[in-house]
Design a protein around this motif. Structure first.
Motif, PDB file in Angstrom:
ATOM      1  N   PHE A 233       0.933  -0.877   0.105  1.00 13.97           N
ATOM      2  CA  PHE A 233      -0.275   0.378   0.099  1.00 13.97           C
ATOM      3  C   PHE A 233       0.597   1.040  -0.144  1.00 13.97           C
ATOM      4  N   VAL A 234       0.611   2.173  -1.052  1.00 11.60           N
ATOM      5  CA  VAL A 234       1.594   3.482  -0.911  1.00 11.60           C
ATOM      6  C   VAL A 234       0.516   4.405  -1.008  1.00 11.60           C
ATOM      7  N   PRO A 235       0.424   4.781   0.367  1.00 15.69           N
ATOM      8  CA  PRO A 235      -0.552   6.215   0.777  1.00 15.69           C
ATOM      9  C   PRO A 235      -0.714   6.990  -0.694  1.00 15.69           C
ATOM     10  N   ASP A 236       0.450   7.302  -1.019  1.00 18.18           N
ATOM     11  CA  ASP A 236       1.001   9.148  -1.781  1.00 18.18           C
ATOM     12  C   ASP A 236       0.251   8.175  -3.032  1.00 18.18           C
ATOM     13  N   HIS A 237      -0.581   6.891  -3.610  1.00 22.00           N
ATOM     14  CA  HIS A 237      -0.316   6.917  -4.793  1.00 22.00           C
ATOM     15  C   HIS A 237      -1.827   7.347  -4.447  1.00 22.00           C
ATOM     16  N   TYR A 238      -2.477   7.495  -3.735  1.00 19.35           N
ATOM     17  CA  TYR A 238      -3.982   8.234  -3.587  1.00 19.35           C
ATOM     18  C   TYR A 238      -3.885   9.144  -4.009  1.00 19.35           C
ATOM     19  N   LEU A 239      -2.939  10.031  -3.075  1.00 20.71           N
ATOM     20  CA  LEU A 239      -2.942  11.763  -3.239  1.00 20.71           C
ATOM     21  C   LEU A 239      -3.624  12.482  -4.391  1.00 20.71           C
ATOM     22  N   THR A 240      -5.039  12.021  -4.668  1.00 19.37           N
ATOM     23  CA  THR A 240      -5.364  12.420  -6.428  1.00 19.37           C
ATOM     24  C   THR A 240      -6.507  13.049  -6.126  1.00 19.37           C
ATOM     25  N   GLU A 241      -6.876  13.763  -4.990  1.00 21.89           N
ATOM     26  CA  GLU A 241      -8.391  14.027  -5.203  1.00 21.89           C
ATOM     27  C   GLU A 241      -8.066  15.701  -5.522  1.00 21.89           C
ATOM     28  N   TYR A 242      -6.811  15.829  -6.094  1.00 20.47           N
ATOM     29  CA  TYR A 242      -7.266  17.440  -6.576  1.00 20.47           C
ATOM     30  C   TYR A 242      -6.425  17.342  -7.516  1.00 20.47           C
ATOM     31  N   ARG A 243      -6.762  17.971  -9.052  1.00 27.10           N
ATOM     32  CA  ARG A 243      -6.351  18.077 -10.566  1.00 27.10           C
ATOM     33  C   ARG A 243      -6.760  19.513 -10.314  1.00 27.10           C
ATOM     34  N   HIS A 244      -5.571  20.280 -10.881  1.00 33.07           N
ATOM     35  CA  HIS A 244      -6.347  21.903 -11.050  1.00 33.07           C
ATOM     36  C   HIS A 244      -7.026  21.439 -12.675  1.00 33.07           C
ATOM     37  N   PRO A 245      -8.071  22.207 -13.354  1.00 31.25           N
ATOM     38  CA  PRO A 245      -8.259  21.553 -14.692  1.00 31.25           C
ATOM     39  C   PRO A 245      -7.426  22.088 -15.983  1.00 31.25           C
ATOM     40  N   GLY A 246      -6.232  22.796 -15.204  1.00 32.52           N
ATOM     41  CA  GLY A 246      -5.932  23.686 -16.481  1.00 32.52           C
ATOM     42  C   GLY A 246      -4.157  22.990 -16.385  1.00 32.52           C
ATOM     43  N   SER A 247      -3.941  22.185 -15.716  1.00 34.03           N
ATOM     44  CA  SER A 247      -2.731  21.338 -15.665  1.00 34.03           C
ATOM     45  C   SER A 247      -2.592  19.627 -16.043  1.00 34.03           C
ATOM     46  N   ALA A 248      -1.722  20.099 -17.265  1.00 36.65           N
ATOM     47  CA  ALA A 248      -1.994  18.421 -18.436  1.00 36.65           C
ATOM     48  C   ALA A 248      -1.544  17.738 -17.730  1.00 36.65           C
ATOM     49  N   SER A 249       0.160  18.059 -17.162  1.00 35.98           N
ATOM     50  CA  SER A 249       1.303  17.119 -15.923  1.00 35.98           C
ATOM     51  C   SER A 249       0.147  16.923 -15.389  1.00 35.98           C
ATOM     52  N   ARG A 250      -0.643  17.511 -14.696  1.00 38.42           N
ATOM     53  CA  ARG A 250      -1.138  16.690 -13.609  1.00 38.42           C
ATOM     54  C   ARG A 250      -1.752  15.528 -14.233  1.00 38.42           C
ATOM     55  N   ALA A 251      -3.163  16.109 -14.747  1.00 38.45           N
ATOM     56  CA  ALA A 251      -3.636  15.106 -14.991  1.00 38.45           C
ATOM     57  C   ALA A 251      -2.794  13.610 -15.872  1.00 38.45           C
ATOM     58  N   GLU A 252      -2.597  13.922 -16.406  1.00 39.33           N
ATOM     59  CA  GLU A 252      -1.177  12.445 -17.035  1.00 39.33           C
ATOM     60  C   GLU A 252      -1.033  11.896 -15.392  1.00 39.33           C
ATOM     61  N   GLN A 253      -0.249  12.635 -14.922  1.00 40.09           N
ATOM     62  CA  GLN A 253       0.110  11.556 -13.335  1.00 40.09           C
ATOM     63  C   GLN A 253      -0.770  10.639 -12.857  1.00 40.09           C
ATOM     64  N   VAL A 254      -2.053  11.636 -12.697  1.00 31.54           N
ATOM     65  CA  VAL A 254      -3.772  11.046 -12.288  1.00 31.54           C
ATOM     66  C   VAL A 254      -4.365  10.003 -13.434  1.00 31.54           C
ATOM     67  N   ALA A 255      -3.745  10.276 -14.551  1.00 26.55           N
ATOM     68  CA  ALA A 255      -4.307   8.977 -15.002  1.00 26.55           C
ATOM     69  C   ALA A 255      -3.624   8.106 -14.891  1.00 26.55           C
ATOM     70  N   ASP A 256      -2.019   8.165 -15.082  1.00 31.23           N
ATOM     71  CA  ASP A 256      -1.432   6.542 -14.949  1.00 31.23           C
ATOM     72  C   ASP A 256      -1.276   5.942 -13.505  1.00 31.23           C
ATOM     73  N   LEU A 257      -1.682   7.154 -12.640  1.00 36.84           N
ATOM     74  CA  LEU A 257      -2.046   6.149 -11.183  1.00 36.84           C
ATOM     75  C   LEU A 257      -3.149   5.589 -10.808  1.00 36.84           C
ATOM     76  N   GLU A 258      -4.567   5.593 -11.793  1.00 36.84           N
ATOM     77  CA  GLU A 258      -5.271   5.316 -11.365  1.00 36.84           C
ATOM     78  C   GLU A 258      -5.652   3.757 -12.069  1.00 36.84           C
ATOM     79  N   ARG A 259      -4.762   4.233 -13.496  1.00 37.67           N
ATOM     80  CA  ARG A 259      -4.874   2.371 -13.722  1.00 37.67           C
ATOM     81  C   ARG A 259      -4.389   1.708 -13.062  1.00 37.67           C
ATOM     82  N   PHE A 260      -2.720   1.843 -12.995  1.00 41.65           N
ATOM     83  CA  PHE A 260      -2.304   1.059 -12.001  1.00 41.65           C
ATOM     84  C   PHE A 260      -2.256   0.743 -10.877  1.00 41.65           C
TER      85      PHE A 260
END
Length: 802
Positions: free
Chosen positions: A458-485
């Motif tokens: 269990f990696v709690p930091d893998h779930y630090l995804t509750e917030y994502r600024h709507p204009g941040s492409a890098s954050r959107a990419e990171q969250v999508a990758d985390l949610e997938r794996f």
């Protein structure tokens, strides 16, 4: 008077571990004349504890007075309700907010708090105002208002604490902290919070370090707040990472403030509870977000523990691993004394919108209850147990119904007991579940789940995804990758395969794991993002001789975007490209060596791997390059599966065997869908838990550490049912060695059993005479075998020794 303690992951009442079976009944939604009926229904169902919210919005009157004794309305008589529960022989768990949710308007906060302090509605991304009725938790005005509420409600509760002769056995602090901000992607970013985060960041990184991470001078409050509210590249990932970590600390301080207020106003001597949110849509894949938000608020805090909010609907092969992993992840961030509890354990039929768009099968509550108690939950609170009616607000607000809640007049229409007191089919299912558990409650209360030397990482930091600024492409990419794996693995296959293949496993928090207590093998589902410290810990685990199953893709960066390949470097592996499936491209893999034999399997992705000394396990058909390999690291062994292979139970059993892990219960089942585990107490008394979530019956033979149980006979577990079978349990001077029956009760040298197979068997070890209320008894060499021919409806059998 009763003394209540959390100790050794148990709830200890007067020195004895207890399993508490509760139901939520809202006194404020029922006329006083109906309270006794609902409490009696709860006892009939098998409950020993009643839980209830206490809505601040309802008890505070327009003139500012607070009524908790019913002087202005009988449904404000919290004191009378708790006293009645005590008369009815029930414990009580009280949940006084300040936030309670429960479909109450403003989540239970009085309108006057917002009217008097409009600035308490937070600012969020880009300076916008949040749309929900959340509040800046640490705003001094809100803490003062909450302390005023606690000053009224806590003394009423304190007078009725268990250690003072009353029913109250635990008190919950607030409700679903951080949930509203998460589900709306609206972090609180008020001026005061931004200033507090500035102090936090400077303390953590120094002034220059904070400026570098956030992209603004900490000495310039306007620029600092703007950088937080509108993260800019290339620092967006660092801003999001720090925001999530800061929020954890903020929630910790908020819970500490609530606890301090509760204790100052008299509530001491019973445990405090914090509930964790995060399930949705019948799944638990996002539940660890709630854990990630809140674990710092309760981990290591004496006489405080967490409780789950489980809304999973039915329990099937789709989501059974969600429940199992949710419990395991919760336990992974508990300390040595904190037990698992479930403060909102879904018990209704699912018709929450009163539109008949959803009806859950009644047996769902039984399946979920059996699994939760097998994993060590010491408190289950059926939510909602009884419905009721929403009374009118003391002062109309002109919102269309002027009632305390937004569901209309009726509330809890999906509950086992509906607002009118009628029973729906989930009542009988809940009663079956609670009575089945009640028969072995003394064993479950003091037992722990066993495992197979394997832990899910269990990696709690893998779930630090509750917030994502709507204009941040890098954050959107990171969250999508985390949610997938993350978590349960690509397509959830890792956790589902291990569970349905017969393995039992805890989880281990890889950010703080103690090497001395970490199981020999870790199975981790990882994305490209994995923190440097966690990678370092995994490398050390391997070099000490541990095993690692890594499923997903090779980690290549830290959570703030900094490149980090410590684990891949130690494995000697590099990714040479990732092939993705599409509408007209169908990547497939084929097994090598021990995985050879089965046909090619289509996958959704495959990461091609290269590395000297890597032994191929799977190759990607299009390129012929490996996408799953075995490698040696120091004294340890790693298996890296970088493709979303199907849930082939034989493949995953073989994979674990390569790392030295085999299920202790060694099942041989004719169909998938059976979950197996065992619990054991300090005296070595075991219970075997068999839970069939499949839509058809499963037959199975079991072994224990390679030795056949029940002489190798096949057990039949009907569709969507479960069994709890005693294994080495004391019955007076005898030992119940094994049986196909469930245990209803034990009383001295007498045991009452429920047959489950239609042709059952009970094996006892004793040198005394044995008699049975029916069936035949054969005694040989200190063993008595009771054979029970079929009986209608599993008629119980009473067996006496001596």
């Amino acid at each position: 008077m009763s003394r209540v303690l959390l100790h050794d992951r148990r709830i200890v009442v007067d020195g004895r571990p207890r399993l508490l079976l509760a139901g939520e009944v809202h006194y404020f939604r029922l006329p006083r004349a109906q309270w006794a009926d609902r409490l009696d229904r709860l006892r009939e169902c098998g409950g020993d504890t009643v839980a209830t919210y206490v809505p601040w919005l309802w008890h505070e009157l327009p003139n500012g007075d607070v009524d908790l004794t019913g002087r202005t309305h009988e449904q404000r008589d919290l004191a009378g309700f708790l006293d009645l529960a005590h008369e009815r022989g029930l414990y009580a768990v009280v949940r006084p907010g300040p936030f309670i949710m429960a479909e109450v308007k403003n989540e239970g906060i009085p309108y006057r708090v917002y009217d008097e302090h409009p600035h308490l509605l937070p600012t969020t991304w880009d300076g916008r105002t949040v749309e929900t009725r959340t509040i800046d938790y640490l705003a001094p005005e809100f803490l003062a208002a909450t302390d005023g509420w606690y000053a009224q409600v806590m003394p009423v509760i304190a007078e009725r604490l268990a250690d003072r002769g009353g029913p109250v056995i635990a008190v919950q602090l607030d409700n679903e902290i951080g949930m509203l901000s998460w589900v709306t992607n609206s972090p609180d970013l008020t001026d005061g919070l931004c200033e507090d985060l500035r102090r936090w960041a400077v303390d953590r990184y120094g002034k220059d370090g904070a400026a570098d991470r956030i992209g603004a001078d900490p000495g310039d409050p306007v620029a600092w707040a703007a950088a937080l509210r509108t993260p800019a590249e290339p620092r967006s990932l660092a801003v999001h990472d720090d925001l999530g970590r800061y929020m954890r600390d903020r929630y910790r301080r908020y819970v500490a403030a609530l606890r301090d207020s509760a204790e100052r106003h008299g509530v001491t001597g019973v445990p405090f509870l914090v509930n964790v949110h995060g399930t949705g849509g019948g799944r638990g894949r996002t539940f660890p977000i709630g854990i990630s938000q809140l674990f710092e608020a309760y981990r290591g805090q004496p006489q405080l523990t967490s409780g789950s909010d489980y809304y999973l609907g039915d329990l099937t092969v789709t989501n059974v691993a969600d429940l199992y992993v949710g419990n395991a992840f919760l336990a992974a961030v508990h300390d040595a004394d904190q037990p698992l509890t479930s403060l909102e354990f879904e018990a209704g039929n699912g018709d929450y919108g009163q539109d008949l768009s959803t009806l859950y099968p009644p047996e769902a509550v039984e399946l979920k209850a059996r699994l939760c108690v097998a994993q060590g939950n010491r408190l289950l609170n059926l939510y909602l147990f009884a419905g009721g009616y929403n009374p009118p607000l003391a002062e109309p607000v002109g919102d269309g119904n002027d009632r305390i809640a937004f569901t209309g007049e009726r509330h809890g229409f999906a509950a086992p007991v509906d607002p009118e007191g009628r029973l729906n089919p989930t009542f009988d299912a809940a009663r079956r579940a609670l009575h089945a558990v009640r028969g072995v409650a003394d064993l479950l209360a003091d037992s722990d789940e066993e495992d197979d030397g394997l832990a899910l990482g269990f990696v709690p930091d893998h779930y630090l995804t509750e917030y994502r600024h709507p204009g941040s492409a890098s954050r959107a990419e990171q969250v999508a990758d985390l949610e997938r794996f993350r978590g349960m693995g690509p397509r959830d296959v890792l956790a589902r395969a291990l569970l349905l293949a017969g393995f039992s496993f805890p989880a281990v928090d890889l950010s703080s794991a103690d090497p001395a207590t970490t199981p020999p093998v870790i199975a981790l589902a990882s994305a490209a993002t994995l923190g440097r410290d966690v990678q370092r810990r995994l490398v050390a685990h391997l070099r000490r001789g541990g095993g690692l199953l890594l499923h997903g893709v090779l980690p290549e960066r830290d959570h703030d975007g900094t490149p980090c390949t410590l684990l891949a470097d130690a494995l000697g592996l590099t990714g040479t490209g990732r092939v993705e499936g599409g509408p007209h491209y169908f990547p497939s893999v084929v097994g090598q060596r021990w995985a050879a034999g089965p046909a090619e399997a289509r996958v959704g992705y495959a990461q091609r791997l290269a590395g000297a000394g890597a032994e191929p396990v799977l190759t990607e058909v299009g390129s012929g390059q490996p996408c799953a390999v075995e490698v040696t690291v120091g004294a340890g062994r790693a298996l890296v599966v970088a493709a979303d292979v199907p849930c082939d139970l034989d493949f995953w059993r073989a994979a674990m065997a390569r790392l030295g892990v085999r299920p202790r219960l060694s099942p041989d089942a004719d169909n998938p869908g059976l979950v197996l585990t065992s619990t054991v107490d300090r005296a070595g008394q075991r219970l075997l838990h068999l839970i069939n979530v499949a839509p058809s019956a499963v037959t199975v033979t079991l072994g224990w550490q390679g030795v056949p149980l029940l002489a190798g006979r096949r057990l039949r577990v009907p569709a969507r049912t479960g069994l709890i079978l005693p294994f080495g349990v004391s019955v007076g001077a005898a030992t119940l060695v094994e049986t196909t029956c469930e245990l209803i009760s034990r009383d001295g040298d007498t045991v009452l059993l429920r047959p489950t197979q239609g042709d059952d068997e009970v094996v006892l070890r004793t040198d005394r005479p044995v008699t049975a209320s029916r069936g035949t008894v054969r005694v040989t060499d200190g063993r008595a075998v009771v054979r029970l021919p079929g009986a209608p409806d599993g008629e119980p059998v009473r067996i006496s020794v001596g």
